[in-house]
Design a protein around this motif. Structure first.
Motif, PDB file in Angstrom:
ATOM      1  N   ALA A  82       1.052 -24.752 -37.553  1.00  0.00           N
ATOM      2  CA  ALA A  82       1.101 -25.002 -38.994  1.00  0.00           C
ATOM      3  C   ALA A  82       1.840 -26.310 -39.305  1.00  0.00           C
ATOM      4  O   ALA A  82       1.383 -27.129 -40.112  1.00  0.00           O
ATOM      5  N   LEU A  83       3.003 -26.514 -38.684  1.00  0.00           N
ATOM      6  CA  LEU A  83       3.763 -27.734 -38.946  1.00  0.00           C
ATOM      7  C   LEU A  83       3.047 -28.969 -38.397  1.00  0.00           C
ATOM      8  O   LEU A  83       3.140 -30.057 -38.974  1.00  0.00           O
ATOM      9  N   THR A  84       2.322 -28.797 -37.307  1.00  0.00           N
ATOM     10  CA  THR A  84       1.573 -29.924 -36.752  1.00  0.00           C
ATOM     11  C   THR A  84       0.465 -30.349 -37.703  1.00  0.00           C
ATOM     12  O   THR A  84       0.268 -31.546 -37.963  1.00  0.00           O
ATOM     13  N   PHE A  85      -0.262 -29.372 -38.260  1.00  0.00           N
ATOM     14  CA  PHE A  85      -1.270 -29.680 -39.269  1.00  0.00           C
ATOM     15  C   PHE A  85      -0.627 -30.275 -40.520  1.00  0.00           C
ATOM     16  O   PHE A  85      -1.158 -31.215 -41.124  1.00  0.00           O
ATOM     17  N   ALA A  86       0.510 -29.717 -40.926  1.00  0.00           N
ATOM     18  CA  ALA A  86       1.184 -30.203 -42.135  1.00  0.00           C
ATOM     19  C   ALA A  86       1.614 -31.657 -41.983  1.00  0.00           C
ATOM     20  O   ALA A  86       1.554 -32.431 -42.945  1.00  0.00           O
ATOM     21  N   SER A  87       2.048 -32.049 -40.787  1.00  0.00           N
ATOM     22  CA  SER A  87       2.465 -33.436 -40.587  1.00  0.00           C
ATOM     23  C   SER A  87       1.294 -34.390 -40.787  1.00  0.00           C
ATOM     24  O   SER A  87       1.455 -35.480 -41.352  1.00  0.00           O
ATOM     25  N   LEU A  88       0.099 -34.007 -40.352  1.00  0.00           N
ATOM     26  CA  LEU A  88      -1.093 -34.831 -40.573  1.00  0.00           C
ATOM     27  C   LEU A  88      -1.400 -34.927 -42.059  1.00  0.00           C
ATOM     28  O   LEU A  88      -1.662 -36.032 -42.578  1.00  0.00           O
ATOM     29  N   ALA A  89      -1.361 -33.803 -42.781  1.00  0.00           N
ATOM     30  CA  ALA A  89      -1.680 -33.801 -44.207  1.00  0.00           C
ATOM     31  C   ALA A  89      -0.671 -34.626 -45.002  1.00  0.00           C
ATOM     32  O   ALA A  89      -1.054 -35.428 -45.870  1.00  0.00           O
ATOM     33  N   VAL A  90       0.612 -34.445 -44.712  1.00  0.00           N
ATOM     34  CA  VAL A  90       1.650 -35.200 -45.431  1.00  0.00           C
ATOM     35  C   VAL A  90       1.496 -36.686 -45.174  1.00  0.00           C
ATOM     36  O   VAL A  90       1.610 -37.513 -46.097  1.00  0.00           O
ATOM     37  N   GLY A  91       1.229 -37.058 -43.921  1.00  0.00           N
ATOM     38  CA  GLY A  91       1.055 -38.474 -43.610  1.00  0.00           C
ATOM     39  C   GLY A  91      -0.102 -39.090 -44.374  1.00  0.00           C
ATOM     40  O   GLY A  91       0.027 -40.176 -44.952  1.00  0.00           O
ATOM     41  N   ILE A  92      -1.245 -38.412 -44.420  1.00  0.00           N
ATOM     42  CA  ILE A  92      -2.415 -38.960 -45.114  1.00  0.00           C
ATOM     43  C   ILE A  92      -2.168 -39.062 -46.615  1.00  0.00           C
ATOM     44  O   ILE A  92      -2.497 -40.081 -47.248  1.00  0.00           O
ATOM     45  N   VAL A  93      -1.571 -38.023 -47.212  1.00  0.00           N
ATOM     46  CA  VAL A  93      -1.355 -38.019 -48.660  1.00  0.00           C
ATOM     47  C   VAL A  93      -0.372 -39.116 -49.075  1.00  0.00           C
ATOM     48  O   VAL A  93      -0.621 -39.877 -50.030  1.00  0.00           O
ATOM     49  N   MET A  94       0.739 -39.243 -48.369  1.00  0.00           N
ATOM     50  CA  MET A  94       1.735 -40.227 -48.753  1.00  0.00           C
ATOM     51  C   MET A  94       1.270 -41.651 -48.458  1.00  0.00           C
ATOM     52  O   MET A  94       1.479 -42.571 -49.261  1.00  0.00           O
ATOM     53  N   VAL A  95       0.624 -41.857 -47.323  1.00  0.00           N
ATOM     54  CA  VAL A  95       0.057 -43.171 -47.031  1.00  0.00           C
ATOM     55  C   VAL A  95      -1.003 -43.515 -48.069  1.00  0.00           C
ATOM     56  O   VAL A  95      -1.074 -44.650 -48.562  1.00  0.00           O
ATOM     57  N   GLY A  96      -1.837 -42.531 -48.434  1.00  0.00           N
ATOM     58  CA  GLY A  96      -2.859 -42.766 -49.438  1.00  0.00           C
ATOM     59  C   GLY A  96      -2.273 -43.118 -50.790  1.00  0.00           C
ATOM     60  O   GLY A  96      -2.806 -43.972 -51.511  1.00  0.00           O
ATOM     61  N   THR A  97      -1.163 -42.488 -51.164  1.00  0.00           N
ATOM     62  CA  THR A  97      -0.519 -42.809 -52.437  1.00  0.00           C
ATOM     63  C   THR A  97      -0.087 -44.272 -52.473  1.00  0.00           C
ATOM     64  O   THR A  97      -0.327 -44.987 -53.458  1.00  0.00           O
ATOM     65  N   GLY A  98       0.538 -44.729 -51.404  1.00  0.00           N
ATOM     66  CA  GLY A  98       0.959 -46.130 -51.355  1.00  0.00           C
ATOM     67  C   GLY A  98      -0.215 -47.084 -51.376  1.00  0.00           C
ATOM     68  O   GLY A  98      -0.184 -48.125 -52.050  1.00  0.00           O
ATOM     69  N   ILE A  99      -1.295 -46.750 -50.657  1.00  0.00           N
ATOM     70  CA  ILE A  99      -2.466 -47.622 -50.614  1.00  0.00           C
ATOM     71  C   ILE A  99      -3.148 -47.681 -51.973  1.00  0.00           C
ATOM     72  O   ILE A  99      -3.599 -48.745 -52.419  1.00  0.00           O
ATOM     73  N   PHE A 100      -3.234 -46.569 -52.676  1.00  0.00           N
ATOM     74  CA  PHE A 100      -3.857 -46.573 -54.000  1.00  0.00           C
ATOM     75  C   PHE A 100      -3.032 -47.400 -54.989  1.00  0.00           C
ATOM     76  O   PHE A 100      -3.595 -48.067 -55.863  1.00  0.00           O
ATOM     77  N   ILE A 101      -1.713 -47.348 -54.867  1.00  0.00           N
ATOM     78  CA  ILE A 101      -0.876 -48.161 -55.754  1.00  0.00           C
ATOM     79  C   ILE A 101      -1.185 -49.639 -55.560  1.00  0.00           C
ATOM     80  O   ILE A 101      -1.400 -50.389 -56.523  1.00  0.00           O
ATOM     81  N   VAL A 102      -1.220 -50.073 -54.309  1.00  0.00           N
ATOM     82  CA  VAL A 102      -1.503 -51.480 -54.026  1.00  0.00           C
ATOM     83  C   VAL A 102      -2.957 -51.817 -54.338  1.00  0.00           C
ATOM     84  O   VAL A 102      -3.267 -52.901 -54.843  1.00  0.00           O
ATOM     85  N   GLY A 103      -3.879 -50.877 -54.074  1.00  0.00           N
ATOM     86  CA  GLY A 103      -5.292 -51.140 -54.318  1.00  0.00           C
ATOM     87  C   GLY A 103      -5.618 -51.365 -55.776  1.00  0.00           C
ATOM     88  O   GLY A 103      -6.510 -52.155 -56.105  1.00  0.00           O
ATOM     89  N   TYR A 104      -4.890 -50.702 -56.682  1.00  0.00           N
ATOM     90  CA  TYR A 104      -5.183 -50.825 -58.108  1.00  0.00           C
ATOM     91  C   TYR A 104      -4.201 -51.736 -58.848  1.00  0.00           C
ATOM     92  O   TYR A 104      -4.539 -52.256 -59.912  1.00  0.00           O
ATOM     93  N   ARG A 105      -2.998 -51.924 -58.290  1.00  0.00           N
ATOM     94  CA  ARG A 105      -1.995 -52.725 -58.990  1.00  0.00           C
ATOM     95  C   ARG A 105      -1.764 -54.089 -58.356  1.00  0.00           C
ATOM     96  O   ARG A 105      -1.109 -54.941 -58.954  1.00  0.00           O
ATOM     97  N   GLY A 106      -2.285 -54.285 -57.147  1.00  0.00           N
ATOM     98  CA  GLY A 106      -2.106 -55.576 -56.485  1.00  0.00           C
ATOM     99  C   GLY A 106      -1.014 -55.530 -55.429  1.00  0.00           C
ATOM    100  O   GLY A 106      -0.098 -54.703 -55.486  1.00  0.00           O
ATOM    101  N   ALA A 107      -1.105 -56.460 -54.462  1.00  0.00           N
ATOM    102  CA  ALA A 107      -0.171 -56.492 -53.337  1.00  0.00           C
ATOM    103  C   ALA A 107       0.932 -57.510 -53.583  1.00  0.00           C
ATOM    104  O   ALA A 107       1.123 -58.461 -52.823  1.00  0.00           O
TER     105      ALA A 107
END
Length: 287
Positions: A82-107
């Protein structure tokens, strides 16, 4: 009793393969982020999502390939599913949040700082949540200073990579940024591992969790398959290598009409242009 930790039980094979996986995920993800800047607003979210999952999958795969070479002398290590799967999900969600911020607001500016910070914290969260999924006959302790250094490395690497993705200077530029990101993320992983102290209680096999070979090997099939599919999408996209202009089309930029009206000179200017022609036509000809 202090446990003897060996992070390179397979020699340099696991660090090298882990580095290559981090570079692969970074290259695909950063190129998708760059490609999103020349896409329409409706399709931009798709490119950013693809980039987020590519980077998250690459980093997660890098982490657990590195963990395949991690061993503690005399004590078996198991991993909680469960924790191994959770680490993958948390990584994708948080990385995605940062990428969406830069993708829509600029780098640049606040957007780059916020996006890089969130992405870096996502990388660190994935690492330490995956480490929390380890079960063994003993306890784990961390040196706070080295943990802080590993988090700073992750945030700096993420910020630098997102900045490079926003520059749109061609495919070679993105490849160089992915190499830097892969080196920094791998360095963050082994810095975090250096912060670890293991206190062994005995040599009993953990009652919970599964061995690395039984759990991590099959689990990596999914992220690796996704990276292959993402690579195919990247290769087949006609603008992926060139990157286009890095700017959205005119019909998708606010304040710019899709088809600018044709320019017509004012009426007074047209009369002025015709004036000398008419005057010459009335001049009598000499014989």
């Amino acid at each position: 009793m202090q446990g003897t930790v060996d992070g390179f039980s397979y020699g340099l094979v696991t660090p090298l393969v882990a580095f290559l996986m981090a570079c692969l995920g970074g290259a695909l993800g950063l190129r998708c982020t760059t490609r999103s800047r020349s896409a329409s607003r409706r399709r931009r979210a798709g490119w950013l999502t693809l980039g987020s999952v590519a980077i998250g999958s690459g980093i997660w795969t890098m982490h657990f390939i590195g963990m395949m070479g991690f061993a503690i002398k005399g004590t078996p290590i198991h991993y909680d599913r469960a924790l191994t799967f959770a680490s993958l999900a948390v990584g994708i969600v948080m990385v995605g949040t940062g990428i969406f911020i830069v993708g829509y607001r600029g780098a640049s500016g606040t957007a780059l700082f916020t996006g890089g910070t969130v992405t870096g914290l996502g990388i660190a969260s994935m690492h330490y949540l995956g480490m929390a999924g380890m079960t063994l006959d003993g306890t784990l302790e961390y040196h706070t200073g080295l943990v802080a250094v590993s988090v700073v490395i992750a945030m700096a690497a993420a910020s630098a990579a997102l900045w490079a993705a926003g520059q749109d200077r061609g495919f070679q530029w993105s490849v160089g940024a992915s190499l830097v990101m892969g080196l920094a993320v791998t360095g963050m992983h082994y810095t975090g591992m250096a912060a670890l102290d293991v206190h062994v209680h005995g040599t009993a096999t953990p009652a919970q969790g599964e061995s690395a070979a039984a759990l991590l090997g099959p689990l990596m099939v999914g992220p690796l398959s996704f990276l292959v599919l993402a690579g195919i999408v990247v290769i087949l996209d006609p603008l992926m290598v060139t990157g286009g202009s890095g700017r959205p089309p005119a019909e998708h930029r606010p304040g710019i009409p899709a088809h600018p009206p044709a320019h017509h000179p004012p009426a007074r200017a047209r009369l002025r242009l015709r004036g000398p022609v008419e005057h010459r036509s009335r001049t009598p000809q000499r014989h």
